[in-house]
Design an enzyme around this catalytic site. Sequence first.
Site, PDB file in Angstrom:
ATOM      1  N   VAL A  95      75.085 -88.424  35.807  1.00 25.04           N
ATOM      2  CA  VAL A  95      75.632 -89.525  36.627  1.00 25.04           C
ATOM      3  C   VAL A  95      75.495 -89.131  38.102  1.00 25.04           C
ATOM      4  CG1 VAL A  95      77.674 -90.887  37.193  1.00 25.04           C
ATOM      5  CG2 VAL A  95      77.252 -90.203  34.816  1.00 25.04           C
ATOM      6  N   HIS A  99      80.732 -85.194  40.873  1.00 24.84           N
ATOM      7  CA  HIS A  99      81.924 -85.093  40.020  1.00 24.84           C
ATOM      8  C   HIS A  99      82.108 -83.660  39.558  1.00 24.84           C
ATOM      9  CE1 HIS A  99      78.463 -86.192  37.478  1.00 24.84           C
ATOM     10  NE2 HIS A  99      79.001 -85.399  36.560  1.00 24.84           N
TER      11      HIS A  99
HETATM   12  P1  5GP Z   1      77.122 -84.956  34.125  1.00 30.02           P
HETATM   13  O1  5GP Z   1      76.179 -84.596  33.002  1.00 30.02           O
HETATM   14  O2  5GP Z   1      76.510 -85.973  35.061  1.00 30.02           O
HETATM   15  O3  5GP Z   1      77.667 -83.760  34.825  1.00 30.02           O
HETATM   16  O4  5GP Z   1      78.378 -85.612  33.432  1.00 30.02           O
HETATM   17  C1  5GP Z   1      78.623 -86.980  33.412  1.00 30.02           C
HETATM   18  C2  5GP Z   1      79.834 -87.189  32.521  1.00 30.02           C
HETATM   19  O5  5GP Z   1      80.291 -88.516  32.721  1.00 30.02           O
HETATM   20  C3  5GP Z   1      79.547 -87.034  31.026  1.00 30.02           C
HETATM   21  O6  5GP Z   1      80.398 -86.015  30.498  1.00 30.02           O
HETATM   22  C4  5GP Z   1      79.839 -88.409  30.448  1.00 30.02           C
HETATM   23  O7  5GP Z   1      80.451 -88.356  29.183  1.00 30.02           O
HETATM   24  C5  5GP Z   1      80.750 -89.026  31.501  1.00 30.02           C
HETATM   25  N1  5GP Z   1      80.650 -90.467  31.595  1.00 30.02           N
HETATM   26  C6  5GP Z   1      79.499 -91.199  31.690  1.00 30.02           C
HETATM   27  N2  5GP Z   1      79.783 -92.507  31.780  1.00 30.02           N
HETATM   28  C7  5GP Z   1      81.147 -92.612  31.749  1.00 30.02           C
HETATM   29  C8  5GP Z   1      82.036 -93.726  31.801  1.00 30.02           C
HETATM   30  O8  5GP Z   1      81.642 -94.888  31.904  1.00 30.02           O
HETATM   31  N3  5GP Z   1      83.359 -93.452  31.737  1.00 30.02           N
HETATM   32  C9  5GP Z   1      83.844 -92.169  31.630  1.00 30.02           C
HETATM   33  N4  5GP Z   1      85.169 -92.026  31.565  1.00 30.02           N
HETATM   34  N5  5GP Z   1      83.020 -91.096  31.581  1.00 30.02           N
HETATM   35  C10 5GP Z   1      81.696 -91.315  31.632  1.00 30.02           C
END
Ligand code: 5GP
Length: 113
Positions: A95, A99
């Site tokens: 994403v 974060h």
């Molecule tokens: P990344 O791989 O980018 O570090 O982590 C993105 C995180 O965002 C993932 O753990 C995924 O499950 C979470 N995520 C993606 N879309 C959503 C959403 O719409 N709502 C929530 N609460 N989490 C999300």
Amino acid sequence: MDCIFCQIVDCKIPSDIVYQDEEVIAFRDINPVAPAHLLIIPKKHIPSLTHLAEAETPLIGHMVKVANQLARKEGIAESGYRLVINSGEQGGQLVPHLHMHLLGGRRLSDAIG
Ligand code: 5GP
Ligand code: ZN
């Protein structure tokens, strides 16, 4: 802007928000990989750690402080937890809105990569 986390900040899509202040919000990850799995994000759209301006560096300290408080609230401060910021494609960032993951509630893998 079709950023999913900006839409969460704007309450355009629902999420389980556990904390918010002027700078950040925290909510439960939709696909938790541990019993406690929260995401702490800036309200401002910053695509990744790479895009963080030097003047914005204190934001990371604030995110860590909030994570620390939330770890206490989740009851995992003493048992232990992990903070993770994935940045960019090879860093595993899916994403594109900065974060921090707060993970805990079970023995996490010793592997970091
Ligand atoms: P990344 O791989 O980018 O570090 O982590 C993105 C995180 O965002 C993932 O753990 C995924 O499950 C979470 N995520 C993606 N879309 C959503 C959403 O719409 N709502 C929530 N609460 N989490 C999300
Ligand atoms: Zn965004």
